[in-house]
Design an enzyme around this catalytic site. Structure first.
Site, PDB file in Angstrom:
ATOM      1  N   LEU A   1     -39.431 -75.779 -57.196  1.00 21.58           N
ATOM      2  CA  LEU A   1     -39.267 -77.312 -57.394  1.00 21.58           C
ATOM      3  C   LEU A   1     -37.722 -77.346 -57.336  1.00 21.58           C
ATOM      4  O   LEU A   1     -36.848 -77.014 -57.996  1.00 21.58           O
ATOM      5  CB  LEU A   1     -39.671 -77.749 -58.589  1.00 21.58           C
ATOM      6  CG  LEU A   1     -41.260 -77.373 -59.014  1.00 21.58           C
ATOM      7  CD1 LEU A   1     -41.808 -78.066 -60.507  1.00 21.58           C
ATOM      8  CD2 LEU A   1     -42.184 -77.941 -57.740  1.00 21.58           C
ATOM      9  N   GLU A   2     -37.192 -78.328 -56.232  1.00 23.11           N
ATOM     10  CA  GLU A   2     -35.813 -78.283 -55.935  1.00 23.11           C
ATOM     11  C   GLU A   2     -35.664 -79.879 -55.969  1.00 23.11           C
ATOM     12  O   GLU A   2     -34.308 -80.130 -55.504  1.00 23.11           O
ATOM     13  CB  GLU A   2     -35.329 -77.723 -54.899  1.00 23.11           C
ATOM     14  CG  GLU A   2     -35.634 -76.078 -54.880  1.00 23.11           C
ATOM     15  CD  GLU A   2     -34.921 -75.331 -53.776  1.00 23.11           C
ATOM     16  OE1 GLU A   2     -33.772 -75.969 -53.400  1.00 23.11           O
ATOM     17  OE2 GLU A   2     -35.510 -74.378 -53.551  1.00 23.11           O
ATOM     18  N   SER A   3     -36.242 -80.872 -56.287  1.00 21.22           N
ATOM     19  CA  SER A   3     -35.958 -82.331 -56.472  1.00 21.22           C
ATOM     20  C   SER A   3     -36.777 -83.008 -57.369  1.00 21.22           C
ATOM     21  O   SER A   3     -38.227 -82.464 -57.901  1.00 21.22           O
ATOM     22  CB  SER A   3     -35.957 -82.794 -55.332  1.00 21.22           C
ATOM     23  OG  SER A   3     -37.343 -82.709 -54.617  1.00 21.22           O
TER      24      SER A   3
END
Length: 475
Positions: free
Chosen positions: A165-167
Site C-alpha cells: 500500500l503506497e497511498s
C-alpha cells in the site's frame, strides 16, 4: 512399524498441503523474497521471464505476484504487465492459466507465493471495515482457498496476500486481514500475510494495518527514501526502528522484518547497491531479533544483476545450506555492463567550477559543490547536510577558486521547494504553494495543494526549515 507410520504420515502431508508447505519457513532469518509480474527489467533492455523460470534453483524462497492494482466496485483488478492479457468473458478480470501452472510448479519446488495488492499507482484504498471484510471474501474466493467461476490462476491456490500500500490511509485493511485470518484458522494448510511499507516510520499508508493486524513478514522498502540502504552507516538508516516496531508494537512478536532493496540498476531511483555492500549490511543487521532476510524489487532485475544469487549464497550459507546451481543463474552477458553504473565522470579535483554549497539548496545524486576549497559529490538527495560531515557527500579532492553561487529555486518557500505537478511526492513530503507550506499525507502526483485532501496546509511562508525530506515513490 513406527518408521513406516512416520513415513506414511509424511507422504500424506505432502499430498494434502503440497511440498512447498514443508519447505518454506516464515520464521527463518535467511529468506530471499522477490517480486514478479511487472517486467521492470524492461527499463534496462531486458525482459522478465515466466514465473516458473525463476523457481528452478534455491535462490528465491518466496515470490510476490504483483499486482492487484485496483478495486473497482468492490472487485479486484489484476495487472501482470506483459505476462497475461486475456480476460474472462464479460469481465475485466485477467484469465491466466499459464501463470496458474507456474504457481503450482513453483510450489512443488518448495516456494511460497502470495498475491500483492497495491503498487505505486492504482486505486486500492479501503477505509471502511465492512468494505475490507467484503474485499477479503473476494480475494479468498478468487486467489486463495475459496471458490469462484472466475479464478485468474485456475485451480492454483496462492499461499497468501501481500499489501504493498503506497497511498491512502487504508484503515479497512485491518478488517480485511482479520476476515482472512478467520478463514486461515480453519484451513487445512498454512497461509501468510505480508506487507511492504516504505522505510520512513511510521509508514502512513500501512500504519493502521501494521499496528492492529497479524503479519508474518514485513518487507520494508529501504530505497527511494532518505532512510534507504544508501544511508547505511548514518542515523538515517533505520532498520533498528523497524525491529523495535516488531518487538514492541506488532501483534505478532515473531514477525520477520526483511531488508528491501532494489534488485539492481533500474530497480529504483536510489538505494541501488552492489553485492558486497548488500552483504556488509546484511552481516550487520542479521543479529536483530526479528531479522528475516532480504526482499528485492524485482526478480528480473535481481537475476540480471546477480544480486539475488549473491544474497542467497550469503544467507543460505548462514543457515548451513548451499546450492551448487547458484553459479549458473547469473547472466554473464549483463555482468560487464554493471561496471558502467559507477560514477566514472567524477573529477579528481582541480578548479572550483562547481557552485558553492548552500544549506538551503537541494541536491540530487551526483550533484557537485565546492566547500572550503574542496570539491564534493552527492551520493543521494540532500539538503542542509554539511559536506565535511560525510554522507551523503563524498570528498573528491581539493580545488582552487570560488564556484558560482547557487540560484534559489523559483517559487520556493525558504528551504521548501515549490510544488510541481510533474513531481511524485510520498507521505511526509513538504512543498510550498500559494504562499503556504503543505505536507503530503500519502503518495501523490498532480494533485494541487489547497484543493486535494492529500495535502495538509501548514504555516505561511516565513522562515525556513532545517531540511525537507522528499520521499520518492518506489515503483
Amino acid at each position: 512399524m513406527n518408521l513406516f507410520h512416520t513415513a506414511l504420515c509424511a507422504l500424506f502431508s505432502i499430498a494434502l498441503f503440497g511440498q512447498y508447505t514443508l519447505a518454506f519457513n516464515p520464521l527463518s532469518k535467511t529468506n530471499v523474497v522477490n517480486y514478479w509480474g511487472q517486467n521492470s527489467v524492461s527499463s534496462t533492455g531486458g525482459s522478465e521471464g515466466d514465473l516458473v523460470t525463476y523457481c528452478q534453483d534455491d535462490t528465491v524462497d518466496f515470490f510476490v505476484v504483483a499486482f492487484v492494482s485496483q478495486i473497482v466496485n468492490g472487485a479486484p483488478v489484476l495487472n501482470l504487465a506483459n505476462h497475461c492479457g486475456a480476460t474472462f468473458p464479460g469481465s475485466n478480470l485477467l484469465n491466466c492459466p499459464k501463470v496458474g501452472q507456474d504457481i503450482k510448479a513453483c510450489q512443488a519446488k518448495g516456494k511460497a507465493l502470495v498475491i500483492s495488492i497495491g503498487g505505486a499507482s492504482g486505486s486500492y484504498s479501503i477505509d471502511d471495515p465492512a468494505a475490507g471484510a467484503a474485499f477479503a471474501e473476494q480475494i479468498w474466493n478468487i486467489f486463495l482457498g475459496g471458490n469462484s467461476a472466475t479464478r485468474p490462476f485456475g485451480d492454483a491456490i496462492l499461499d497468501g496476500v501481500d499489501l504493498d500500500l503506497e497511498s491512502g490511509t487504508n484503515k479497512g485493511y485491518v478488517s480485511f486481514i482479520q476476515t482472512l485470518r478467520a478463514k486461515f484458522a480453519t484451513a487445512s494448510r498454512p497461509y501468510y500475510i505480508t506487507s511492504a511499507p516504505q522505510c520512513p516510520y511510521p509508514d502512513l499508508a500501512t500504519q493502521a494495518a501494521l499496528n492492529a493486524a497479524w503479519f508474518d513478514l514485513v518487507l520494508v522498502q529501504f530505497y527511494n527514501n532518505y532512510c534507504g540502504v544508501q544511508s547505511y552507516g548514518t542515523n538515517n538508516f533505520n532498520f533498528d526502528t523497524w525491529n523495535t516496531w516488531a518487538t514492541d508494537v506488532s501483534i505478532n512478536k515473531n514477525v520477520r522484518v526483511l531488508l528491501g532493496v532494489p534488485g539492481g540498476p533500474g530497480g529504483a531511483g536510489s538505494g541501488v547497491i552492489g553485492s558486497s555492500q548488500l552483504i556488509t549490511i546484511l552481516s550487520s543487521i542479521k543479529s536483530y531479533s526479528n531479522f528475516g532476510g532480504v526482499m528485492m524489487w524485482d526478480v528480473g532485475i535481481a537475476k540480471q544483476s546477480g544480486l539475488a544469487v549473491a544474497a542467497a549464497n550469503y544467507l543460505h550459507g548462514q543457515s548451513g545450506t548451499t546450492t551448487t546451481t547458484r553459479t549458473t543463474t547469473a547472466t554473464p552477458t549483463t555482468t560487464t555492463s554493471r561496471t558502467t553504473t559507477a560514477p566514472t565522470s567524477t573529477p579528481t579535483g582541480g578548479a572550483c567550477s562547481a557552485p558553492a554549497w548552500s544549506a538551503t539548496a537541494t541536491y540530487n545524486a551526483q550533484a557537485q559543490v565546492s566547500y572550503n576549497g574542496r570539491l564534493y559529490t552527492a551520493q543521494w538527495w540532500s539538503q542542509n547536510n554539511i559536506p565535511t560531515d560525510g554522507a551523503p557527500w563524498t570528498d573528491v579532492g581539493p580545488c582552487s577558486g570560488t564556484g558560482p553561487t547557487p540560484t534559489p529555486t523559483p517559487g520556493g518557500c525558504g528551504s521548501v521547494g515549490a510544488w510541481s505537478s510533474s513531481t511524485a511526492y510520498s507521505g511526509g513530503a513538504k512543498v510550498s504553494y500559494g504562499g503556504f507550506i503543505y505536507t503530503a499525507q500519502w503518495w501523490t502526483q498532480g494533485e494541487t495543494p489547497g484543493s486535494a485532501s492529500v495535502w495538509t496546509k501548514g504555516a505561511a511562508c516565513s522562515g525556513t526549515l532545517r531540511r525537507r525530506r522528499f520521499y520518492a515513490n518506489r515503483r
